[in-house]
Write an enzyme that holds these catalytic residues in place. Sequence first.
Site, short mmCIF file in Angstrom:
data_model
loop_
_atom_site.label_atom_id
_atom_site.label_comp_id
_atom_site.label_asym_id
_atom_site.label_seq_id
_atom_site.Cartn_x
_atom_site.Cartn_y
_atom_site.Cartn_z
N TYR A 71 -21.89 27.82 -21.15
CA TYR A 71 -21.99 27.60 -19.84
C TYR A 71 -23.29 26.67 -19.71
O TYR A 71 -23.11 25.96 -18.65
CB TYR A 71 -22.22 29.01 -19.22
N PHE A 123 -15.69 1.79 -1.12
CA PHE A 123 -14.49 2.41 -1.53
C PHE A 123 -14.25 3.68 -0.46
O PHE A 123 -15.23 4.23 -0.05
CB PHE A 123 -14.44 2.83 -2.93
N ASP A 124 -12.88 3.93 -0.09
CA ASP A 124 -12.97 4.82 0.86
C ASP A 124 -13.41 6.34 0.80
O ASP A 124 -13.83 6.82 1.75
CB ASP A 124 -11.25 5.08 1.26
N ASP A 214 -22.28 1.73 -7.38
CA ASP A 214 -21.12 2.38 -7.82
C ASP A 214 -20.46 1.74 -9.06
O ASP A 214 -19.95 0.48 -9.10
CB ASP A 214 -20.00 2.33 -6.73
N ALA A 216 -17.97 2.39 -11.41
CA ALA A 216 -16.67 3.02 -11.95
C ALA A 216 -16.07 2.08 -12.71
O ALA A 216 -15.56 2.44 -13.82
CB ALA A 216 -15.95 3.37 -10.59
N LYS A 257 -12.28 6.00 -14.74
CA LYS A 257 -11.92 4.68 -14.62
C LYS A 257 -12.45 3.99 -16.15
O LYS A 257 -12.05 4.35 -17.46
CB LYS A 257 -12.55 3.77 -13.62
N HIS A 449 -2.06 8.10 4.49
CA HIS A 449 -1.26 7.59 3.63
C HIS A 449 -0.58 8.50 2.43
O HIS A 449 0.27 8.43 1.92
CB HIS A 449 -1.74 6.30 3.07
N1 F0G Z 1 -15.56 4.20 -6.44
C1 F0G Z 1 -14.69 3.60 -6.71
C2 F0G Z 1 -15.02 2.11 -6.68
C3 F0G Z 1 -13.30 4.18 -6.91
O1 F0G Z 1 -12.41 3.03 -6.97
C4 F0G Z 1 -12.88 5.54 -6.75
C5 F0G Z 1 -11.62 5.93 -7.02
C6 F0G Z 1 -14.10 6.29 -6.84
C7 F0G Z 1 -15.31 5.72 -6.45
C8 F0G Z 1 -13.76 7.68 -6.43
O2 F0G Z 1 -13.95 8.25 -7.93
O3 F0G Z 1 -11.46 9.10 -7.83
O4 F0G Z 1 -12.95 9.82 -9.54
O5 F0G Z 1 -13.23 10.56 -7.26
N2 F0G Z 1 -10.87 5.20 -7.14
C9 F0G Z 1 -9.27 5.49 -7.36
C10 F0G Z 1 -8.32 4.44 -7.18
C11 F0G Z 1 -8.85 6.74 -6.51
O6 F0G Z 1 -7.16 4.61 -7.09
O7 F0G Z 1 -9.09 3.15 -6.96
P1 F0G Z 1 -12.82 9.70 -8.29
#
Ligand code: F0G
Length: 472
Positions: A71, A123-124, A214, A216, A257, A449
């Site tokens: 843990y 990102f959304d 960010d 990713a 990613k 969506h």
């Molecule tokens: N930042 C970026 C640039 C992303 O593309 C994503 C996720 C996230 C943050 C959030 O990360 O999914 O691990 O919580 N992108 C995916 C996509 C979902 O299909 O582009 P997460």
Amino acid sequence: MRAPREPFRIKMVEPIRATTREEREAALAAAGWNVFQLAARDVELDLLTDSGTGAMSQAQWAALMLGDESYAGSESFRRFRAAVEDVLGFPFVVPAHQGRGAEGVFFGAVIDEGEIVPSNAHFDTTRAHIEIRGGIALDFPVPEALDPGTWAPFKGDMDVAGLRELLDGPDGGRVSIVMLTITNNAGGGQPVSLANVRAVAEVARAHDKKLVLDIARFAENAWFVKQREDGYADVPLPEIVRALVADADAVLMSAKKDAIANIGGFVAIREDVEFFHRLQMRGIVSEGFPTYGGLAGRDLDAIAVGLREVLDEEYLRHRTEQVAFLGEALVEAGAAVVQPVGGHAVYVDAGATLPHVPVDAFPAWALSCELYLAGAVRAAEIGSVMAGRDPETGENRHPPLELLRLAVPRRVYTSRQLEHAADAIREILRDRDAVRGYELVAEAPVLRHFTARFAPLEERVAAPAPAEPAGA
Ligand code: F0G
């Protein structure tokens, strides 16, 4: 273009189930004409996302067996933290179950009501985390990012003049952090140049703001810097990565990613132990104790290996060439494709590919349905469905482009399999005018969506003269 040669061989396989057109029609109708609602077993080529869908290497699978599931204070965490520090240079790291978990931990600690967060393009989930805390997420893309037809090396860059104007203006005091997403997913998977990162960092520093990245897809971004930016062709990738993050005060990572893991994420910061402890406290509430953060010890080990492995040049060459190969195959098949092709995905300009489907009949959504029906291929709409409704007027929002994203999972499909998406597009476009639009039947108030239900419009819409497809 010839298919790029894979720098790996396949040791374990997962069968793909063949489907007939009749089966696909029944499956899609039952899914409310929404590919998110399909069962994965009904899909033959799944290009919905590159997130968490990669194939782990033998080294990552071996590392899973070393997972320490204590843990607190596990060896897995020690190895994970060492990899983050080694690759990125950030000693203080808070693990999270995925990228948006890291966003929740971080933005919970920094966003107050009315706070403005500028970015190249949020990102959304990042936008949502800022907005649910009463903040305002603003995008500052460079002008060339909005032109799908022209080739520019770093369309992910931020508009530095726009940023400066915001910070010098009356709202400058409402900004405490400036963000960059590398690569810029919302902007088409386009890379950000090192020169732009430095210019943004300079403006942020001059205004006493923190810079947050960010990261990713940091490895894909570093690869494009090496390929496209003057002076970096001979610089080793690990050095380019360090240069990209050198000016950042914090980084947010989705390990799904460019850590080639199936789950995981983290926030990392450089200094400020007091802030680190605040992040840890926030992490405990939502993610878990600070040495596991919602992950199993074995996940932390897989991430630790993946973070280093992703910087292998042969891997990145194949990765980016494979995505470019898919882009070219789609152009040859007659699709209008956003140029240049990004690091993780090909964005088809559905508005230009299906000019006879009006935006209020959702052309990119229509193309996602056709792609499934023709080839059992799944891709994600980034258009008027995803954009949702204007909260004030209740009307559908229409973004400048109606896009369909074909995201390529890492090390999963051969290039021959990707060609199948182009074959499906060719088949669709043979009878382009028969492609119908869709109407919304049911939708959720947020992120509609994922769950919305549709019905195909019965009537064909009169076709105007087809526009010249961008990038064809
Ligand atoms: N930042 C970026 C640039 C992303 O593309 C994503 C996720 C996230 C943050 C959030 O990360 O999914 O691990 O919580 N992108 C995916 C996509 C979902 O299909 O582009 P997460």
